[in-house]
Design a protein around this motif. Sequence first.
Motif, short mmCIF file in Angstrom:
data_model
loop_
_atom_site.label_atom_id
_atom_site.label_comp_id
_atom_site.label_asym_id
_atom_site.label_seq_id
_atom_site.Cartn_x
_atom_site.Cartn_y
_atom_site.Cartn_z
N ASP A 359 84.99 39.77 59.24
CA ASP A 359 84.53 38.42 58.96
C ASP A 359 84.04 37.72 60.22
O ASP A 359 83.02 37.02 60.22
N GLY A 360 84.75 37.93 61.32
CA GLY A 360 84.34 37.32 62.57
C GLY A 360 83.01 37.85 63.07
O GLY A 360 82.15 37.10 63.54
N LEU A 361 82.83 39.16 62.96
CA LEU A 361 81.57 39.77 63.40
C LEU A 361 80.40 39.33 62.53
O LEU A 361 79.30 39.05 63.04
N LEU A 362 80.61 39.25 61.22
CA LEU A 362 79.55 38.80 60.33
C LEU A 362 79.15 37.36 60.64
O LEU A 362 77.96 37.02 60.65
N GLU A 363 80.14 36.51 60.87
CA GLU A 363 79.84 35.12 61.18
C GLU A 363 79.05 35.01 62.47
O GLU A 363 78.06 34.26 62.56
N ALA A 364 79.45 35.75 63.50
CA ALA A 364 78.74 35.71 64.78
C ALA A 364 77.31 36.23 64.62
O ALA A 364 76.36 35.66 65.18
N ALA A 365 77.15 37.31 63.85
CA ALA A 365 75.81 37.87 63.63
C ALA A 365 74.94 36.90 62.85
O ALA A 365 73.73 36.79 63.09
N GLY A 366 75.54 36.18 61.90
CA GLY A 366 74.77 35.20 61.15
C GLY A 366 74.32 34.04 62.01
O GLY A 366 73.17 33.59 61.93
N ARG A 367 75.22 33.53 62.86
CA ARG A 367 74.88 32.39 63.73
C ARG A 367 73.78 32.76 64.72
O ARG A 367 72.90 31.96 65.03
N SER A 368 73.83 33.98 65.24
CA SER A 368 72.86 34.41 66.26
C SER A 368 71.51 34.82 65.70
O SER A 368 70.56 35.03 66.45
N GLY A 369 71.42 34.93 64.37
CA GLY A 369 70.16 35.36 63.75
C GLY A 369 69.99 36.87 63.66
O GLY A 369 68.96 37.36 63.21
N VAL A 370 71.02 37.63 64.09
CA VAL A 370 70.94 39.09 64.07
C VAL A 370 70.75 39.61 62.65
O VAL A 370 69.97 40.54 62.40
N LEU A 371 71.45 39.00 61.69
CA LEU A 371 71.36 39.48 60.31
C LEU A 371 69.94 39.34 59.77
O LEU A 371 69.42 40.24 59.12
N ASP A 372 69.30 38.19 60.05
CA ASP A 372 67.93 37.99 59.56
C ASP A 372 66.94 38.90 60.27
O ASP A 372 66.02 39.43 59.66
#
Length: 516
Positions: A359-372
């Motif tokens: 959950d922590g990694l997903l949240e960080a990736a989402g905030r940084s734009g990595v997921l998009d």
Amino acid sequence: MSEKSGTEVLIVGAGPVGLALGVDLLRRGTSVRVVDRDPTPHPHSKSLALWPRALEYFHRLELIDPLLERSLTVGALTYYLGGRIVRVGFGSLGGTRYRYPVTLPQSATEEVLRQGFAAAGGKVEYGTEFVDCAQDADGVRVRLRVDGRETESRARYLVGCDGAHSTVRERLGVAFEGATYPQRFLVADGVWDAPLPQNETHYFMNPSGVLVVTSLPGGRARVFLGLREEVAADRLAETARRLASERCTVPIRAVGELQTGVFRVHRRMADRFRVGRVLLAGDAAHIHSPAGAQGLNTGLEDAGSLAWRLAGIRGETVAPDALEEWSRERRHTAASVVADSDRQTRMWTLSGWRSTLRDGLLEAAGRSGVLDRFVAPRQTQLALTYPGDGSRAGKLRSGMRLPDLPLGGRADRAWLHDRVAPDGPVLLLFAADNRDPERLADTRRAARRLLAEEGAGLRPRRAVLVSARIPESVPGDDGVEEIGDPGADVHRAFGITGPSAVLIRPDMTIGTAFAL
């Protein structure tokens, strides 16, 4: 035993992969039969999502409009991590006119393809069971069973699109290697009332198990749940209601009846996709977890990559060894997709401190734009590539999909894929220095020379030149089609800084690239 006259390609299985292959072959002038042992089409939903790359294939088949009419657009994947929400959006995707995936029942996808098959002159032979086959130097002799009576038919090629329990694969003796996940899953289709956006797919990563809510056209939705208990058949709907309510962070309730089922998830891949003149595609060649909804999409790419090769072999414009290339490429892609789906499935089923870390990694990736930036292109299959020959021109590399761009900088005008028609290999050239008449003339001469060359491999049928031409510098009609790029938008997007050529295959894959 009676014998039916031969056909170029006999396809076993009238699911979406077999139907798409049939439509594509007929449109390319190749005779085809599609047989299926079931007496009627399947009414079940099964796979739901079509990603942008699959939508591009429907566009090439000229079936995109009826498909979209039956679909619901998905704007984002939303992950609920306790009190936190992370989204993977598709709005920033570039290089395609179909940035957003869609959902629709597989039965509706098959209906569109069946109508396309009929419009192209085909007719699915339902109630026709594949029994066995034998190959020789000229083709395949196929035994079929209709109404309890066996018949024989000839085909130059046989394609098994008959699903995970493929009889064609079994008769070939091809191993289907992999494993089965220990966890079982419950699926429940129906009308679900919940304050959730209809144009998103929702993932609730709950400590007690995963809940996925995928909206469908017509106000329906599919609820997908991980099970940690045995459930009697008569309690499936009740269990789906209870677990959905427990795991969802907002109120959710089923309205009316639910269509339910329990299944295990497998990850398997055939050790060969080709045995001589017999080929395996779709679930007959690879199956994996529904995580990421990649299965149907990968199967459609199998079909699109195979059709032009089979048609080209018939027309003697493609060498027969292109089928071995197809097998290598599709096994490479299937292995990548199976691995991605496996990672997502394991992510779904984490517990304890591992789920907290997730959950922590997903949240960080989402905030940084990595997921998009990175997850979305891979999820949509736009970023998948084949092993190429290492050549490149600017950002364009052999083995990658040719990005689709609006011409003239406007999406309401023509797009690049429409001008690079999928009827045969095309030589796409870039003049680079678009205000230099000499550079433009040199590039046109290079196009004519390359079209006239004899050699092994794919022979381009025509050339398309991208330039911002000055009218007075354009030579007369020489068979080289020209695309205007007045703002150099296409050159800039592809990183082209010097005169270059790129060979584009009919499946919109870059075969090779080189400087002129």
